[in-house]
Design a protein around this motif. Structure first.
Motif, mmCIF file in Angstrom:
data_model
loop_
_atom_site.group_PDB
_atom_site.id
_atom_site.type_symbol
_atom_site.label_atom_id
_atom_site.label_comp_id
_atom_site.label_asym_id
_atom_site.label_seq_id
_atom_site.Cartn_x
_atom_site.Cartn_y
_atom_site.Cartn_z
ATOM 1 N N SER A 12 0.832 -1.201 0.000
ATOM 2 C CA SER A 12 0.000 0.000 0.000
ATOM 3 C C SER A 12 0.869 1.254 0.000
ATOM 4 C CB SER A 12 -0.931 -0.012 1.199
ATOM 5 O OG SER A 12 -0.174 -0.090 2.391
ATOM 6 N N LEU A 13 1.405 1.609 -1.160
ATOM 7 C CA LEU A 13 2.239 2.794 -1.293
ATOM 8 C C LEU A 13 1.343 4.002 -1.492
ATOM 9 C CD1 LEU A 13 5.286 3.377 -1.368
ATOM 10 C CD2 LEU A 13 5.134 3.313 -3.839
ATOM 11 N N SER A 14 1.550 5.057 -0.708
ATOM 12 C CA SER A 14 0.708 6.246 -0.816
ATOM 13 C C SER A 14 0.956 6.959 -2.139
ATOM 14 C CB SER A 14 0.970 7.202 0.353
ATOM 15 O OG SER A 14 2.205 7.847 0.187
ATOM 16 N N SER A 15 -0.016 7.739 -2.584
ATOM 17 C CA SER A 15 0.085 8.445 -3.863
ATOM 18 C C SER A 15 1.210 9.473 -3.848
ATOM 19 C CB SER A 15 -1.241 9.114 -4.200
ATOM 20 O OG SER A 15 -1.580 10.063 -3.214
ATOM 21 N N VAL A 16 1.572 9.992 -2.692
ATOM 22 C CA VAL A 16 2.672 10.959 -2.570
ATOM 23 C C VAL A 16 3.989 10.329 -3.002
ATOM 24 C CG1 VAL A 16 3.966 12.378 -0.941
ATOM 25 C CG2 VAL A 16 1.492 12.173 -0.715
ATOM 26 N N ASN A 17 4.154 9.055 -2.763
ATOM 27 C CA ASN A 17 5.398 8.363 -3.080
ATOM 28 C C ASN A 17 5.404 7.734 -4.469
ATOM 29 O OD1 ASN A 17 6.373 8.942 -0.490
ATOM 30 N ND2 ASN A 17 5.325 7.170 0.346
ATOM 31 N N SER A 18 4.341 7.904 -5.242
ATOM 32 C CA SER A 18 4.247 7.249 -6.546
ATOM 33 C C SER A 18 5.321 7.721 -7.527
ATOM 34 C CB SER A 18 2.858 7.441 -7.151
ATOM 35 O OG SER A 18 2.626 8.805 -7.430
ATOM 36 N N VAL A 19 5.782 8.986 -7.406
ATOM 37 C CA VAL A 19 6.850 9.479 -8.291
ATOM 38 C C VAL A 19 8.129 8.658 -8.102
ATOM 39 C CG1 VAL A 19 7.714 11.272 -6.723
ATOM 40 C CG2 VAL A 19 8.027 11.516 -9.175
ATOM 41 N N PHE A 20 8.378 8.211 -6.901
ATOM 42 C CA PHE A 20 9.559 7.403 -6.630
ATOM 43 C C PHE A 20 9.358 5.971 -7.119
ATOM 44 C CE2 PHE A 20 9.601 10.785 -3.448
ATOM 45 C CZ PHE A 20 10.819 11.367 -3.739
ATOM 46 N N LYS A 21 8.154 5.463 -7.028
ATOM 47 C CA LYS A 21 7.859 4.108 -7.493
ATOM 48 C C LYS A 21 8.042 4.005 -9.011
ATOM 49 C CE LYS A 21 6.109 0.031 -6.473
ATOM 50 N NZ LYS A 21 6.690 -0.891 -5.558
ATOM 51 N N ASP A 22 7.787 5.118 -9.721
ATOM 52 C CA ASP A 22 7.926 5.133 -11.182
ATOM 53 C C ASP A 22 9.370 4.934 -11.641
ATOM 54 O OD1 ASP A 22 5.219 5.528 -11.385
ATOM 55 O OD2 ASP A 22 5.365 7.680 -11.743
ATOM 56 N N VAL A 23 10.347 5.224 -10.791
ATOM 57 C CA VAL A 23 11.758 5.071 -11.176
ATOM 58 C C VAL A 23 12.411 3.850 -10.520
ATOM 59 C CG1 VAL A 23 12.120 7.491 -11.738
ATOM 60 C CG2 VAL A 23 12.541 6.694 -9.413
ATOM 61 N N LEU A 24 11.599 2.968 -9.978
ATOM 62 C CA LEU A 24 12.127 1.750 -9.373
ATOM 63 C C LEU A 24 12.931 0.984 -10.424
ATOM 64 C CD1 LEU A 24 12.060 0.184 -6.702
ATOM 65 C CD2 LEU A 24 10.111 -1.069 -7.585
ATOM 66 N N GLY A 25 14.176 0.667 -10.114
ATOM 67 C CA GLY A 25 15.074 -0.033 -11.027
ATOM 68 C C GLY A 25 15.904 0.894 -11.905
ATOM 69 N N GLU A 26 15.657 2.202 -11.828
ATOM 70 C CA GLU A 26 16.399 3.184 -12.628
ATOM 71 C C GLU A 26 17.507 3.827 -11.802
ATOM 72 O OE1 GLU A 26 15.777 3.682 -15.869
ATOM 73 O OE2 GLU A 26 14.163 2.215 -15.764
ATOM 74 N N SER A 27 18.505 4.382 -12.491
ATOM 75 C CA SER A 27 19.578 5.123 -11.830
ATOM 76 C C SER A 27 19.123 6.570 -11.635
ATOM 77 C CB SER A 27 20.851 5.108 -12.654
ATOM 78 O OG SER A 27 21.382 3.816 -12.674
#
Length: 102
Positions: A12-27
């Protein structure tokens, strides 16, 4: 350095943290809200580069994490580094092989 780092999963990741989830696995390059930091007696600017391996509510983890220090610009921290999201001042996708003038 443990190449088999297994991040925790957060359902359950909050919507505030979704920008960080979008770069999961990226440098990414991130700069913290601090004038300077100190690790093992070495003072440096809070500039880090690494692959995003984990995002939770409140934290982001980089591994491997490159600490951009003046006297050791390619220093790779031996363990994953976790940062509180509220302390991140700048965050962008970035090629960690790029050299930065400090």
């Amino acid at each position: 350095m443990d190449k088999n780092y297994e991040p925790k999963t957060e359902n359950s990741l909050s919507s505030v943290n979704s920008v960080f989830k979008d770069v999961l696995g990226e440098s990414v390059l991130l700069v913290l809200k601090s004038a300077q930091l100190n690790i093992l007696g070495q003072t440096f600017r809070p500039i880090f580069c690494g692959k995003v391996v984990e995002v939770t509510n409140g934290t982001i983890t980089l591994y491997p994490a490159n600490i951009k220090m003046t006297n050791a610009p390619q220093y790779i921290f031996p363990t994953p580094l976790t940062f509180p999201i509220e302390r991140i001042a700048l965050f962008t996708e970035f090629d960690c092989e790029t050299r930065l003038p400090l």
